[in-house]
Design a protein around this motif. Structure first.
Motif, PDB file in Angstrom:
ATOM      1  N   LEU A  36      29.095  35.402  57.239  1.00  0.00           N
ATOM      2  CA  LEU A  36      28.739  36.140  57.650  1.00  0.00           C
ATOM      3  C   LEU A  36      30.277  37.550  56.920  1.00  0.00           C
ATOM      4  O   LEU A  36      30.318  38.012  56.560  1.00  0.00           O
ATOM      5  CB  LEU A  36      29.358  36.226  59.200  1.00  0.00           C
ATOM      6  N   VAL A  37      31.771  35.950  56.512  1.00  0.00           N
ATOM      7  CA  VAL A  37      32.815  37.135  56.175  1.00  0.00           C
ATOM      8  C   VAL A  37      32.931  36.826  54.869  1.00  0.00           C
ATOM      9  O   VAL A  37      32.714  38.212  53.851  1.00  0.00           O
ATOM     10  CB  VAL A  37      33.850  35.253  55.768  1.00  0.00           C
ATOM     11  N   TYR A  38      31.905  36.661  53.965  1.00  0.00           N
ATOM     12  CA  TYR A  38      30.952  36.629  52.622  1.00  0.00           C
ATOM     13  C   TYR A  38      30.336  38.101  52.290  1.00  0.00           C
ATOM     14  O   TYR A  38      30.143  38.821  51.889  1.00  0.00           O
ATOM     15  CB  TYR A  38      30.324  35.157  52.223  1.00  0.00           C
ATOM     16  N   ILE A  39      28.877  37.852  53.684  1.00  0.00           N
ATOM     17  CA  ILE A  39      28.767  39.742  53.358  1.00  0.00           C
ATOM     18  C   ILE A  39      29.738  40.725  54.004  1.00  0.00           C
ATOM     19  O   ILE A  39      29.610  41.755  53.286  1.00  0.00           O
ATOM     20  CB  ILE A  39      27.653  39.979  54.494  1.00  0.00           C
ATOM     21  N   LEU A  40      30.557  40.404  55.333  1.00  0.00           N
ATOM     22  CA  LEU A  40      31.635  41.865  55.067  1.00  0.00           C
ATOM     23  C   LEU A  40      33.049  41.670  53.336  1.00  0.00           C
ATOM     24  O   LEU A  40      32.866  43.370  53.895  1.00  0.00           O
ATOM     25  CB  LEU A  40      32.827  41.004  56.058  1.00  0.00           C
ATOM     26  N   VAL A  41      32.565  40.936  53.245  1.00  0.00           N
ATOM     27  CA  VAL A  41      33.308  41.070  51.748  1.00  0.00           C
ATOM     28  C   VAL A  41      33.041  41.522  50.975  1.00  0.00           C
ATOM     29  O   VAL A  41      33.514  42.760  50.030  1.00  0.00           O
ATOM     30  CB  VAL A  41      34.679  39.498  50.873  1.00  0.00           C
ATOM     31  N   CYS A  42      31.716  41.550  51.155  1.00  0.00           N
ATOM     32  CA  CYS A  42      30.271  41.959  50.044  1.00  0.00           C
ATOM     33  C   CYS A  42      30.630  44.312  50.157  1.00  0.00           C
ATOM     34  O   CYS A  42      30.821  44.663  49.188  1.00  0.00           O
ATOM     35  CB  CYS A  42      29.437  41.451  49.651  1.00  0.00           C
ATOM     36  N   LEU A  43      30.516  44.182  51.804  1.00  0.00           N
ATOM     37  CA  LEU A  43      30.433  45.250  52.302  1.00  0.00           C
ATOM     38  C   LEU A  43      31.610  45.859  52.081  1.00  0.00           C
ATOM     39  O   LEU A  43      31.633  46.851  51.892  1.00  0.00           O
ATOM     40  CB  LEU A  43      29.529  45.381  53.709  1.00  0.00           C
ATOM     41  N   SER A  44      32.925  45.604  51.977  1.00  0.00           N
ATOM     42  CA  SER A  44      34.121  45.968  51.993  1.00  0.00           C
ATOM     43  C   SER A  44      33.804  46.017  50.108  1.00  0.00           C
ATOM     44  O   SER A  44      34.767  47.646  50.124  1.00  0.00           O
ATOM     45  CB  SER A  44      35.100  45.179  51.615  1.00  0.00           C
ATOM     46  N   ALA A  45      33.946  45.588  49.343  1.00  0.00           N
ATOM     47  CA  ALA A  45      33.857  46.015  48.230  1.00  0.00           C
ATOM     48  C   ALA A  45      33.193  47.049  48.326  1.00  0.00           C
ATOM     49  O   ALA A  45      33.875  48.115  47.136  1.00  0.00           O
ATOM     50  CB  ALA A  45      33.592  44.861  46.982  1.00  0.00           C
ATOM     51  N   ILE A  46      31.669  47.303  47.769  1.00  0.00           N
ATOM     52  CA  ILE A  46      30.725  48.240  48.110  1.00  0.00           C
ATOM     53  C   ILE A  46      31.327  50.213  48.886  1.00  0.00           C
ATOM     54  O   ILE A  46      31.846  50.950  47.755  1.00  0.00           O
ATOM     55  CB  ILE A  46      29.589  48.234  48.841  1.00  0.00           C
ATOM     56  N   TRP A  47      31.982  49.094  49.983  1.00  0.00           N
ATOM     57  CA  TRP A  47      32.915  50.982  50.623  1.00  0.00           C
ATOM     58  C   TRP A  47      34.249  50.841  49.249  1.00  0.00           C
ATOM     59  O   TRP A  47      34.748  52.309  49.479  1.00  0.00           O
ATOM     60  CB  TRP A  47      33.217  50.013  51.787  1.00  0.00           C
ATOM     61  N   CYS A  48      34.907  49.783  49.282  1.00  0.00           N
ATOM     62  CA  CYS A  48      35.951  50.377  48.183  1.00  0.00           C
ATOM     63  C   CYS A  48      35.464  51.330  47.396  1.00  0.00           C
ATOM     64  O   CYS A  48      36.610  52.406  46.545  1.00  0.00           O
ATOM     65  CB  CYS A  48      36.827  49.796  48.430  1.00  0.00           C
ATOM     66  N   ILE A  49      34.444  51.007  46.590  1.00  0.00           N
ATOM     67  CA  ILE A  49      33.557  51.908  45.417  1.00  0.00           C
ATOM     68  C   ILE A  49      34.164  52.859  45.834  1.00  0.00           C
ATOM     69  O   ILE A  49      34.441  54.244  44.819  1.00  0.00           O
ATOM     70  CB  ILE A  49      32.088  51.490  45.156  1.00  0.00           C
ATOM     71  N   THR A  50      33.761  53.763  47.185  1.00  0.00           N
ATOM     72  CA  THR A  50      33.843  55.423  46.914  1.00  0.00           C
ATOM     73  C   THR A  50      35.726  55.749  47.031  1.00  0.00           C
ATOM     74  O   THR A  50      35.706  56.593  47.051  1.00  0.00           O
ATOM     75  CB  THR A  50      33.527  54.879  48.825  1.00  0.00           C
ATOM     76  N   LEU A  51      36.878  54.917  46.913  1.00  0.00           N
ATOM     77  CA  LEU A  51      38.073  55.347  46.628  1.00  0.00           C
ATOM     78  C   LEU A  51      38.235  55.838  45.462  1.00  0.00           C
ATOM     79  O   LEU A  51      39.181  56.594  45.197  1.00  0.00           O
ATOM     80  CB  LEU A  51      38.909  53.787  47.386  1.00  0.00           C
ATOM     81  N   PHE A  52      37.350  55.015  44.910  1.00  0.00           N
ATOM     82  CA  PHE A  52      37.193  55.934  43.074  1.00  0.00           C
ATOM     83  C   PHE A  52      37.654  57.587  42.917  1.00  0.00           C
ATOM     84  O   PHE A  52      37.271  58.085  42.270  1.00  0.00           O
ATOM     85  CB  PHE A  52      37.031  55.022  41.971  1.00  0.00           C
ATOM     86  N   PHE A  53      36.626  58.053  43.860  1.00  0.00           N
ATOM     87  CA  PHE A  53      35.767  59.329  44.301  1.00  0.00           C
ATOM     88  C   PHE A  53      36.490  60.135  44.875  1.00  0.00           C
ATOM     89  O   PHE A  53      35.870  61.384  45.096  1.00  0.00           O
ATOM     90  CB  PHE A  53      34.193  58.893  43.760  1.00  0.00           C
TER      91      PHE A  53
END
Length: 74
Positions: A44-61
């Motif tokens: 679950l922690v690994y999945i949350l970290v992965c989802l966080s990384a995907i979410w943070c991609i939006t910070l570039f845009f």
């Protein structure tokens, strides 16, 4: 910065530190804390970290509202 952005960044820091400890010391801290890397809680922690990384991609845009306001272009 939105609350979800801060949560995502905190999770990415946790993930980065965990990967650093795996690379440097061969120690999976998340796995050690939650019963092994295959345990449901670790996954679950690994999945949350992965989802966080995907979410943070939006910070570039995204434009920074504070920066636009500081320059009088709100």
């Amino acid at each position: 910065m939105k609350v979800i952005d801060k949560i995502a960044l905190v999770l990415l820091v946790i993930g980065g530190l965990n990967w650093g400890s795996v690379g440097i010391f061969g120690l999976d801290i998340v796995g050690a804390l939650f019963g092994g890397s295959a345990s449901a809680l670790s996954r679950l922690v690994y999945i949350l970290v992965c989802l966080s990384a995907i979410w943070c991609i939006t910070l570039f845009f995204r434009e920074d509202h504070v920066e636009r306001t500081a320059h009088g272009r709100a």
